[in-house]
Design a protein around this motif. Structure first.
Motif, PDB file in Angstrom:
ATOM      1  N   LEU A 108       0.829  -1.207   0.000  1.00  0.00           N
ATOM      2  CA  LEU A 108       0.000   0.000   0.000  1.00  0.00           C
ATOM      3  C   LEU A 108       0.865   1.259   0.000  1.00  0.00           C
ATOM      4  O   LEU A 108       0.646   2.189  -0.770  1.00  0.00           O
ATOM      5  N   PHE A 109       1.888   1.287   0.905  1.00  0.00           N
ATOM      6  CA  PHE A 109       2.741   2.470   1.016  1.00  0.00           C
ATOM      7  C   PHE A 109       4.168   2.116   0.614  1.00  0.00           C
ATOM      8  O   PHE A 109       4.885   1.488   1.399  1.00  0.00           O
ATOM      9  N   PRO A 110       4.626   2.497  -0.581  1.00  0.00           N
ATOM     10  CA  PRO A 110       5.998   2.172  -0.975  1.00  0.00           C
ATOM     11  C   PRO A 110       6.975   2.810   0.019  1.00  0.00           C
ATOM     12  O   PRO A 110       6.771   3.935   0.453  1.00  0.00           O
ATOM     13  N   GLY A 111       8.027   2.092   0.377  1.00  0.00           N
ATOM     14  CA  GLY A 111       9.012   2.590   1.345  1.00  0.00           C
ATOM     15  C   GLY A 111       8.835   1.921   2.700  1.00  0.00           C
ATOM     16  O   GLY A 111       9.763   1.855   3.490  1.00  0.00           O
ATOM     17  N   ALA A 112       7.615   1.423   2.951  1.00  0.00           N
ATOM     18  CA  ALA A 112       7.347   0.803   4.252  1.00  0.00           C
ATOM     19  C   ALA A 112       8.212  -0.432   4.473  1.00  0.00           C
ATOM     20  O   ALA A 112       8.415  -0.860   5.606  1.00  0.00           O
ATOM     21  N   GLN A 113       8.750  -1.012   3.399  1.00  0.00           N
ATOM     22  CA  GLN A 113       9.532  -2.234   3.568  1.00  0.00           C
ATOM     23  C   GLN A 113      10.799  -1.982   4.375  1.00  0.00           C
ATOM     24  O   GLN A 113      11.376  -2.910   4.933  1.00  0.00           O
ATOM     25  N   TYR A 114      11.232  -0.716   4.463  1.00  0.00           N
ATOM     26  CA  TYR A 114      12.437  -0.459   5.241  1.00  0.00           C
ATOM     27  C   TYR A 114      12.192  -0.671   6.726  1.00  0.00           C
ATOM     28  O   TYR A 114      13.117  -0.808   7.505  1.00  0.00           O
ATOM     29  N   LEU A 115      10.903  -0.674   7.116  1.00  0.00           N
ATOM     30  CA  LEU A 115      10.572  -0.960   8.506  1.00  0.00           C
ATOM     31  C   LEU A 115      10.918  -2.402   8.856  1.00  0.00           C
ATOM     32  O   LEU A 115      10.960  -2.779  10.022  1.00  0.00           O
ATOM     33  N   LEU A 116      11.162  -3.211   7.818  1.00  0.00           N
ATOM     34  CA  LEU A 116      11.533  -4.611   8.047  1.00  0.00           C
ATOM     35  C   LEU A 116      12.785  -4.725   8.894  1.00  0.00           C
ATOM     36  O   LEU A 116      13.068  -5.770   9.459  1.00  0.00           O
ATOM     37  N   ILE A 117      13.531  -3.611   8.954  1.00  0.00           N
ATOM     38  CA  ILE A 117      14.778  -3.631   9.715  1.00  0.00           C
ATOM     39  C   ILE A 117      14.522  -4.014  11.162  1.00  0.00           C
ATOM     40  O   ILE A 117      15.425  -4.456  11.876  1.00  0.00           O
TER      41      ILE A 117
END
Lengths: 273, 273, 273, 273
Positions: A108-117
């Protein structure tokens, strides 16, 4: 009988993914740690624009696979737990959950994958796999000392906060916007940078009066670092000492006797009979 | 008899280059230290481009001579050792070997001669020449304290690592590439620079939110430096105590005598009977 | 009789300028401190080019007067001392001498007058004027602790030195001249700036490999500051404790008994009879 | 009777604004803290030029209201105090007064309203509202330790001051105006920035000799931070001990009981009879 079979399966899964006593349990944990590390690495590498341009699709594909594996693991943990809710709201349960959500959010929100950290927090499980009871003990001594000194450190941080607000405001009045001190909040930020001896130099006093005030702040910061250090040293020394007295009173079950105690300090019974 | 002569030669060489009891042994060690210092100096100066342009040939000539001398010394050490292999794989044996290899490598790979700087490790031999048993004792107290606190420091470093990975990733999301936070690894690098209070300022937060997060990191780094300090202080105090209080009074069993005590300070009985 | 008069004059001068028991002695010392402070201030202000352009002549005139006064004082000290030579080569005698020389030197070498700043050392006399025996005691506790930890700190500094030489050379190989690491000595300078957590940022690693190595150095520097701190804490605790035991054995004159000692730890005699 | 009524009103007001035993007193304190925080926030925000341009009038209006409320509170405190003068010249009385003056001053001198930031000091009242006697105790332990180490820290700061003056002057002679060392005071400022390991980098040595001297200063600063830390640790350990061990066993006279002990840990007798 159906239930019994399902129960034994559930118990076996529990033993594999929650414990590290069996060989399969230890293999599972080792594999898990390896995948967590790999996953953190992939997130880090994806953020590098050069690599992202080249291998972006591979990274996103790997992330999907890792997330799939972690989702499966999470569901198995919930399924095999005797008390699923208490697991889900435990520290590790929440971390496990937060470690899979960002991938779905990133659709839904591109960039949120960095929260995977946040997956890096899962590495805390490493303590168990290596059966590092020694490490855990030491960690407990540390955290006990930190907890014991919490009040003193809060008093200390309160004093630091009041100092940086006042110093920051004074610098704002003295230096003004010309040299980067464009507002009181930014000047407070400068005061923190200076008092903690970090000293980026992105904002630095340029007027003589400002440099005199800055000198005072620096010497103060250089000196008052002694306070938390002293606090922790003293608490650690005490916490260490206390960790050698594991005696429990046979009469009133009081713990924490001093090493030279012959009688319980609470009820007067003889210890170590 | 041939063997015996060769044996006595070998033993004499051993005494000169491995020990510092005889005059010739001490002269050899002093000369060696002087040449090591000179050699490190030459490598350093050669790296300065201005000097290299002028005196480059001299530097390279000197390096060849030093390497020749060190190679001769190394061969003599191997030859005179009773157990050549155990010397070669000892710490000093490896350092001695690494101190001569780069010159030969530099014939194949230009620039490799700067690895000669590893010769600085050979200075550790200095401890022996000055017969600094006192220094060695103190070093042992230090290293014993550091070893004892190793587990606690590992726990502490693990926590620091997890903090910097999470903070770095958050900063990457908050600040973005515009202000130098171009990737997660680089942001983690920034987090380390900030948490350790080094603060180069090559990357610094520019948005209000980033500065607020940075303030937290700085205050955290300012505070948690207390933890390793406290750990080492406590261990050092214990390590110190242990190296001084082993005697027990045979009469009144008082412990904790000073190392120069001959009589018990509590009852006056003779110690060490 | 002539000699006697001159002797009594000499003794009176001695009492005024060397002691602080009499009123005139105390007035002299207060005046001296005031002039020293003024003199240091004038040297500092003279170095500010704007002020120097305006008031340069006044500054140089004042310096001549101060130097004249200090020269007179120095000659009186030499004259009134019972042992002039032992004064001249004492710490304060040398400082008093160095505090007047630069003015005369500046007649030959312009700029030498800035060396007058050494006069700041004369402020150490302040300890006496305020009869700060309390301060001196505390200073002795401090310096005793520092002296006792000297060997350990030397071992520590030796290790630091070897670390910075090796790290500096590695960074020179990794980063090269492009990012400011123009030579091994300069890279060693950077390593010191980083390890001590000063972090100017005038030279900073720009390659990923360099930043990884720098991260290690920073965390190392952040951690090993615990070592000197621990050393001094332990010594200070001991030095404090020892400063409460001023008993001397009536039999063998041994000093430094522990506070709970009833008998001399050296010869076994009863203490405090 | 008129007086008695006025007296009881006064006493009731006193209970509300000076004490936190009654419900209304606690509500008053909570409200006060909230308004203080709000007021500090408004002053901070007003200093941000973007926000000031937009909401400047609102900010100034709010400040007038806050100042009105604080003025009313101040007058009530003076009115209800049994000894108005002793309140007015107490620490909190002065802070309360300084917290309202800047608004009135700002009518004459624009910009003076930023002095309102001093209101942050009023947050110190927070300790009372939360009945944080525990916090106050810890604060007393801290301040007792700091007071006890004051003399030693003064000696230490005196030494630091003399070091930075001499180092600063030397750097002025070595580096000169070309690299930012434009005067002795500025060079002293640099020496403080370096010795305290802040290291802005706005001024940094560029000549080899200057970098060598700077290296010494950095290592010195890195090392001597151990001194105040050691001082505070030792004092804190003593101060802690004193606040916990006052009881003596009436039977065997053992000291050093834990605060929760009812029986002597050595002989089992009842304590505190």
């Amino acid at each position: 009988m159906q239930t019994n079979t399902s129960d034994s399966v559930r118990r076996r899964i529990y033993k594999i993914i929650f414990e590290a006593e069996t060989t399969s349990g230890r293999v599972f944990d080792a594999l898990l740690l390896f995948i967590i590390l790999l996953s953190v690495l992939v997130v880090s590498l994806e953020s590098m624009s050069q690599l992202n341009r080249k291998y972006g699709d591979t990274f996103r594909f790997l992330e999907l696979i890792f997330t799939g594996l972690f989702t499966l693991e999470y569901l198995l943990r919930v399924y095999s737990s005797p008390k699923p809710l208490s697991y889900m709201f435990s520290f590790f349960g929440l971390v496990d959950f937060l470690a899979i959500i960002p991938t779905y959010l990133s659709l839904l929100f591109p960039g949120a994958q960095y929260l995977l950290i946040i997956r890096v927090l899962r590495l805390l499980r490493a303590a168990r796999i290596f059966k590092l009871t020694h490490f855990i003990n030491e960690g407990q001594v540390l955290s006990r000392a930190l907890k014991a000194s919490l009040t003193k450190i809060t008093v200390f941080l309160g004093a630091v906060l009041i100092i940086v607000v006042i110093v920051g405001s004074l610098m704002y009045l003295i230096e003004g916007a010309k040299y980067g001190f464009t507002s009181i909040p930014k000047s407070i930020y400068w005061a923190i940078v200076t008092l903690t001896t970090v000293g980026y130099g992105d904002i630095a006093p340029a007027t003589p009066l400002g440099q005199i005030l800055a000198s005072f702040v620096m010497i103060m910061g250089y000196g008052i670092i002694a306070v938390p250090t002293g606090i922790v040293s003293v608490e650690l020394a005490r916490s260490e000492k206390e960790s050698f007295t594991t005696q429990v009173c046979p009469n009133c079950h009081k713990e924490g006797h001093t090493p030279d105690a012959h009688y319980c300090s609470n009820c007067g019974s003889l210890l170590e009979v």
